[in-house]
Design an enzyme around this catalytic site. Structure first.
Site, PDB file in Angstrom:
ATOM      1  N   GLU A 119       0.828  -1.222   0.000  1.00 42.04           N
ATOM      2  CA  GLU A 119       0.000   0.000   0.000  1.00 42.04           C
ATOM      3  C   GLU A 119       0.856   1.264   0.000  1.00 42.04           C
ATOM      4  O   GLU A 119       0.507   2.265  -0.625  1.00 42.04           O
ATOM      5  CB  GLU A 119      -0.908   0.020   1.241  1.00 42.04           C
ATOM      6  CG  GLU A 119      -1.880  -1.151   1.337  1.00 42.04           C
ATOM      7  CD  GLU A 119      -1.308  -2.317   2.129  1.00 42.04           C
ATOM      8  OE1 GLU A 119      -0.115  -2.642   1.937  1.00 42.04           O
ATOM      9  OE2 GLU A 119      -2.044  -2.904   2.931  1.00 42.04           O
ATOM     10  N   CYS A 177      -2.636  -3.755   7.126  1.00 41.87           N
ATOM     11  CA  CYS A 177      -2.254  -3.997   8.523  1.00 41.87           C
ATOM     12  C   CYS A 177      -2.658  -2.831   9.414  1.00 41.87           C
ATOM     13  O   CYS A 177      -2.803  -1.691   8.972  1.00 41.87           O
ATOM     14  CB  CYS A 177      -0.755  -4.280   8.624  1.00 41.87           C
ATOM     15  SG  CYS A 177       0.300  -2.903   8.169  1.00 41.87           S
ATOM     16  N   TRP A 191      18.158 -38.013 -13.267  1.00 39.86           N
ATOM     17  CA  TRP A 191      17.504 -37.625 -14.522  1.00 39.86           C
ATOM     18  C   TRP A 191      16.373 -38.555 -14.954  1.00 39.86           C
ATOM     19  O   TRP A 191      16.311 -39.011 -16.090  1.00 39.86           O
ATOM     20  CB  TRP A 191      18.504 -37.459 -15.673  1.00 39.86           C
ATOM     21  CG  TRP A 191      19.735 -36.664 -15.364  1.00 39.86           C
ATOM     22  CD1 TRP A 191      20.969 -36.885 -15.879  1.00 39.86           C
ATOM     23  CD2 TRP A 191      19.860 -35.515 -14.520  1.00 39.86           C
ATOM     24  NE1 TRP A 191      21.853 -35.948 -15.394  1.00 39.86           N
ATOM     25  CE2 TRP A 191      21.205 -35.098 -14.554  1.00 39.86           C
ATOM     26  CE3 TRP A 191      18.984 -34.792 -13.711  1.00 39.86           C
ATOM     27  CZ2 TRP A 191      21.687 -34.006 -13.840  1.00 39.86           C
ATOM     28  CZ3 TRP A 191      19.460 -33.709 -12.990  1.00 39.86           C
ATOM     29  CH2 TRP A 191      20.785 -33.333 -13.068  1.00 39.86           C
ATOM     30  N   THR A 237      19.598 -39.370   0.949  1.00 41.85           N
ATOM     31  CA  THR A 237      19.750 -38.595  -0.285  1.00 41.85           C
ATOM     32  C   THR A 237      21.123 -37.931  -0.331  1.00 41.85           C
ATOM     33  O   THR A 237      21.770 -37.889  -1.379  1.00 41.85           O
ATOM     34  CB  THR A 237      18.630 -37.530  -0.383  1.00 41.85           C
ATOM     35  OG1 THR A 237      17.376 -38.220  -0.379  1.00 41.85           O
ATOM     36  CG2 THR A 237      18.741 -36.697  -1.645  1.00 41.85           C
ATOM     37  N   LEU A 277      21.374 -28.779  -3.306  1.00 43.95           N
ATOM     38  CA  LEU A 277      20.052 -28.284  -2.915  1.00 43.95           C
ATOM     39  C   LEU A 277      19.930 -26.763  -2.948  1.00 43.95           C
ATOM     40  O   LEU A 277      18.998 -26.205  -2.390  1.00 43.95           O
ATOM     41  CB  LEU A 277      19.625 -28.830  -1.538  1.00 43.95           C
ATOM     42  CG  LEU A 277      19.456 -30.347  -1.461  1.00 43.95           C
ATOM     43  CD1 LEU A 277      19.038 -30.761  -0.049  1.00 43.95           C
ATOM     44  CD2 LEU A 277      18.437 -30.862  -2.469  1.00 43.95           C
ATOM     45  N   ARG A 295      19.905 -22.827  -8.443  1.00 47.96           N
ATOM     46  CA  ARG A 295      20.855 -22.375  -9.452  1.00 47.96           C
ATOM     47  C   ARG A 295      20.078 -21.490 -10.430  1.00 47.96           C
ATOM     48  O   ARG A 295      19.260 -21.984 -11.209  1.00 47.96           O
ATOM     49  CB  ARG A 295      21.494 -23.574 -10.151  1.00 47.96           C
ATOM     50  CG  ARG A 295      22.470 -24.329  -9.232  1.00 47.96           C
ATOM     51  CD  ARG A 295      23.243 -25.406  -9.948  1.00 47.96           C
ATOM     52  NE  ARG A 295      22.429 -26.552 -10.329  1.00 47.96           N
ATOM     53  CZ  ARG A 295      22.078 -27.531  -9.487  1.00 47.96           C
ATOM     54  NH1 ARG A 295      22.432 -27.493  -8.217  1.00 47.96           N
ATOM     55  NH2 ARG A 295      21.351 -28.539  -9.910  1.00 47.96           N
ATOM     56  N   SER A 308      19.433 -38.501  11.556  1.00 45.92           N
ATOM     57  CA  SER A 308      19.131 -38.925  12.932  1.00 45.92           C
ATOM     58  C   SER A 308      20.360 -39.400  13.695  1.00 45.92           C
ATOM     59  O   SER A 308      20.567 -39.046  14.846  1.00 45.92           O
ATOM     60  CB  SER A 308      18.073 -40.026  12.922  1.00 45.92           C
ATOM     61  OG  SER A 308      16.877 -39.517  12.365  1.00 45.92           O
ATOM     62  N   GLU A 336      12.659 -32.577  -0.719  1.00 47.85           N
ATOM     63  CA  GLU A 336      13.211 -33.380  -1.819  1.00 47.85           C
ATOM     64  C   GLU A 336      13.945 -34.525  -1.158  1.00 47.85           C
ATOM     65  O   GLU A 336      15.090 -34.358  -0.737  1.00 47.85           O
ATOM     66  CB  GLU A 336      14.184 -32.551  -2.670  1.00 47.85           C
ATOM     67  CG  GLU A 336      13.499 -31.509  -3.507  1.00 47.85           C
ATOM     68  CD  GLU A 336      14.425 -30.872  -4.538  1.00 47.85           C
ATOM     69  OE1 GLU A 336      15.213 -31.599  -5.165  1.00 47.85           O
ATOM     70  OE2 GLU A 336      14.340 -29.652  -4.702  1.00 47.85           O
ATOM     71  N   GLY A 339      14.095 -39.117  -0.347  1.00 49.34           N
ATOM     72  CA  GLY A 339      13.855 -40.459  -0.840  1.00 49.34           C
ATOM     73  C   GLY A 339      12.552 -41.019  -0.280  1.00 49.34           C
ATOM     74  O   GLY A 339      11.848 -40.359   0.480  1.00 49.34           O
TER      75      GLY A 339
HETATM   76  C1  AOF Z   1       0.037  -5.102   4.545  1.00 49.63           C
HETATM   77  N1  AOF Z   1       0.667  -4.904   3.363  1.00 49.63           N
HETATM   78  O1  AOF Z   1       2.272  -5.393   1.917  1.00 49.63           O
HETATM   79  C2  AOF Z   1       2.160  -6.663   3.869  1.00 49.63           C
HETATM   80  C3  AOF Z   1       1.447  -6.897   5.078  1.00 49.63           C
HETATM   81  O2  AOF Z   1       6.912  -6.271  10.190  1.00 49.63           O
HETATM   82  P1  AOF Z   1       6.074  -5.619   9.164  1.00 49.63           P
HETATM   83  O3  AOF Z   1       5.758  -4.170   9.465  1.00 49.63           O
HETATM   84  O4  AOF Z   1       6.606  -5.780   7.767  1.00 49.63           O
HETATM   85  O5  AOF Z   1       4.644  -6.338   9.218  1.00 49.63           O
HETATM   86  C4  AOF Z   1       4.529  -7.665   8.772  1.00 49.63           C
HETATM   87  C5  AOF Z   1       3.091  -8.102   8.880  1.00 49.63           C
HETATM   88  O6  AOF Z   1       2.272  -7.204   8.113  1.00 49.63           O
HETATM   89  C6  AOF Z   1       2.853  -9.480   8.283  1.00 49.63           C
HETATM   90  O7  AOF Z   1       2.982 -10.485   9.252  1.00 49.63           O
HETATM   91  C7  AOF Z   1       1.427  -9.366   7.784  1.00 49.63           C
HETATM   92  O8  AOF Z   1       0.501  -9.534   8.840  1.00 49.63           O
HETATM   93  C8  AOF Z   1       1.369  -7.936   7.315  1.00 49.63           C
HETATM   94  N2  AOF Z   1       1.817  -7.874   5.920  1.00 49.63           N
HETATM   95  N3  AOF Z   1       0.394  -6.121   5.353  1.00 49.63           N
HETATM   96  O9  AOF Z   1      -0.885  -4.344   4.875  1.00 49.63           O
HETATM   97  C9  AOF Z   1       1.717  -5.645   2.993  1.00 49.63           C
HETATM   98  N4  AOF Z   1       3.261  -7.398   3.542  1.00 49.63           N
HETATM   99 ZN    ZN Z   2       0.884  -2.893   6.051  1.00 44.52          ZN
END
Ligand code: AOF
Ligand code: ZN
Length: 375
Positions: free
Chosen positions: A64, A87, A182, A208, A216, A219, A243, A306, A308
Site C-alpha cells: 500500500e 495492517c 535424470w 539422499t 540443494l 541455481r 538422525s 526433496e 527419498g
Molecule cells: C500489509 N501490506 O504489503 C504486507 C502486510 O513487520 P512488518 O511491518 O513488515 O509487518 C509484517 C506483517 O504485516 C505481516 O505479518 C502481515 O501480517 C502484514 N503484511 N500487510 O498491509 C503488505 N506485507
Molecule cells: Zn501494512
C-alpha cells in the site's frame, strides 16, 4: 450469465483490478518471506490506475505504501485494491490502514483478511471507523493460494509442507541398484528450482545426501526466473534429517558458502560451519513433528521436501504433508525398481492414502501433478 456480469460493472471492475493486484503480489514470491506476498492497485473514479505496488522484502515498505506514494494526491477519493487486509499494527513499518485513511482513500477492496493475529480484522475495523467503505473476499481463493505458507504458519504455527517426487510412469524413483539421476527432463528440473527459490527451507534426508551428494541450492541459470539476478533473492535454508549423524563431512552441502541445518538425535555430533539442531527421538529417529514445529518457530512459511521414499513416506504417515507435487516421466522402470514411498503393508483399500488432484499440466515431456493432502 455474461450479460449479467457485464451489466454489473462494479463486480467485473473489482475482479479486473484485484487480478492486477494479485499479479503484482506474485512479483515478491522469491523474496518476501517470512512476510506474505501482497499487491496493491489504486484506481480513481474514472477507472484509471493512479498507483500500484507490491511488497518486496520483510522490513521494506508494504504494498500500500508504494502504491500511495505513486498516487500522491490522486489517492484522494480513490479506491484501493489490496490482496490482503491492510495492517493495523506497528511492525517493522507503521500501519497501512492509517496510511490509506490519511491519503483520503474512499473505498478499499480486499481479497482476504490477514491471518496474522496482530491484524486479523483490526485493519478492516480501523478503515470502517474512519468512514471508508470496505469490500472483502474478492478473489479470496486466488489470493490465499499465493500465501499458503504464511497462512498456515499464522494459523497453526507450522510451515506448509510440499513433498516433491520425480517418478516413472510406474511410480518408481530409482533402479534397484540405486541409480536415479535424470528420471524427469530439463523443464521439470527448472520447475523444481523455481519451487526451491520460493521456499523458506529445502528438507532432505541423510540417504539422499549419501547417495546423491546434492547441493540443494537454487541455481539461477536452471531456475530460469526472469527476475534473476535480483539483489535480494535468498537461498532457502537446507535442512538435512540425519538422525544418527552419519553424512560424510565432505558432502557438498556442508562445504559451500551457505549454512546447512543438520537435524539429529546424536548428542555428540559436531560440525564446523553448519548448524546442528538436536531433536528428541521418535522410534529412534528424529521426531518429525517436533522438527516441523521448530521450523515454524523459525518463521518458515513453506518447506519444500526433496527426499527419498523413506522420509517421504514417514512424513505422510506422520500427517505432516500438505501437498504432494509429482513429476511423472514417460519411463517404465519395472517392478524391481524402487517405489516412491515406503509405507506399511496395507490389507484393506480403506487404509490407502486418498489425495485430491488440484492441478495437472505438462512440463516438457513430463506431467506435473499437484495433490492436496488432507490431514
Ligand atoms: C500489509 N501490506 O504489503 C504486507 C502486510 O513487520 P512488518 O511491518 O513488515 O509487518 C509484517 C506483517 O504485516 C505481516 O505479518 C502481515 O501480517 C502484514 N503484511 N500487510 O498491509 C503488505 N506485507
Ligand atoms: Zn501494512
Amino acid at each position: 450469465s455474461i450479460m449479467k456480469l457485464a451489466a454489473d460493472s462494479t463486480l467485473s471492475q473489482d475482479y479486473f483490478w484485484m487480478g492486477q493486484a494479485i499479479n503484482l503480489a506474485r512479483k515478491g514470491r522469491f523474496t518476501t518471506s517470512p512476510n506474505p506476498n501482497v499487491g496493491c492497485v489504486i484506481v480513481d473514479d474514472k477507472q484509471a490506475c493512479v498507483g500500484s505496488g507490491y511488497h518486496l522484502k520483510a522490513g521494506a515498505p508494504h504494498a500500500e505504501v508504494h502504491a500511495l506514494e505513486q498516487a500522491a494526491e490522486k489517492a484522494h477519493g480513490a479506491t484501493a485494491y489490496v490482496t490482503l487486509e491492510p495492517c493495523s499494527h506497528f511492525g517493522k513499518t507503521p500501519p497501512c490502514a492509517d496510511a490509506l485513511i490519511n491519503a483520503g482513500i474512499k473505498k478499499v477492496v480486499i481479497a482476504m483478511t490477514d491471518p496474522n493475529p496482530l491484524v486479523s480484522g483490526n485493519g478492516i475495523a480501523k478503515l470502517q471507523q474512519a468512514g471508508i467503505e470496505v469490500v472483502s473476499d474478492v478473489m479470496a481463493a486466488q489470493a490465499a493460494e499465493l500465501n499458503k505458507g504464511f497462512i498456515k504458519r499464522m494459523v497453526q504455527g507450522k510451515p506448509f509442507i510440499t513433498v516433491k517426487l520425480a517418478v516413472s510412469l510406474d511410480g518408481k524413483v530409482a533402479l534397484a541398484n540405486g541409480k536415479s539421476q535424470w528420471i524427469t527432463g530439463p523443464e521439470a528440473r527448472s520447475d523444481v528450482h523455481r519451487h526451491r527459490a520460493q521456499s523458506c527451507a529445502v528438507l532432505t534426508g541423510s540417504g539422499t545426501v549419501i547417495n546423491d551428494d546434492p547441493s540443494l541450492l537454487v541455481r539461477p541459470e536452471e531456475a530460469k526466473i526472469q527476475q534473476y539476478p535480483l539483489p535480494n533473492v535468498r537461498q532457502p535454508v537446507r535442512v538435512v534429517i540425519d538422525s544418527k549423524g552419519v553424512i560424510p563431512v565432505d558432502s557438498q552441502l556442508l562445504n559451500d558458502s551457505h549454512t546447512t541445518v543438520i537435524a539429529t538425535t546424536n548428542q555428540a555430533l559436531q560440525l564446523d560451519g553448519n548448524e546442528i539442531m538436536r531433536l528428541p527421538a521418535y522410534n529412534e529417529k528424529v521426531c518429525l513433528a517436533t522438527l516441523v514445529n521448530e521450523l515454524g518457530k523459525r518463521q518458515m512459511n513453506h518447506v519444500w521436501v526433496e527426499a527419498g521414499p523413506g522420509l517421504a513416506g514417514a512424513l505422510l504417515q506422520a500427517g505432516l504433508v500438505d501437498e504432494l507435487i509429482v513429476y511423472q516421466a514417460p519411463l517404465i522402470l519395472g517392478d524391481k525398481a524402487v517405489s516412491m514411498m515406503t509405507l506399511p503393508d496395507f490389507s484393506d483399500l480403506s487404509q490407502a492414502y486418498s489425495l485430491t488432484l488440484a492441478q495437472s499440466r505438462q512440463v516438457g515431456s513430463d506431467t506435473k501433478m499437484t495433490f492436496s493432502v488432507k490431514a
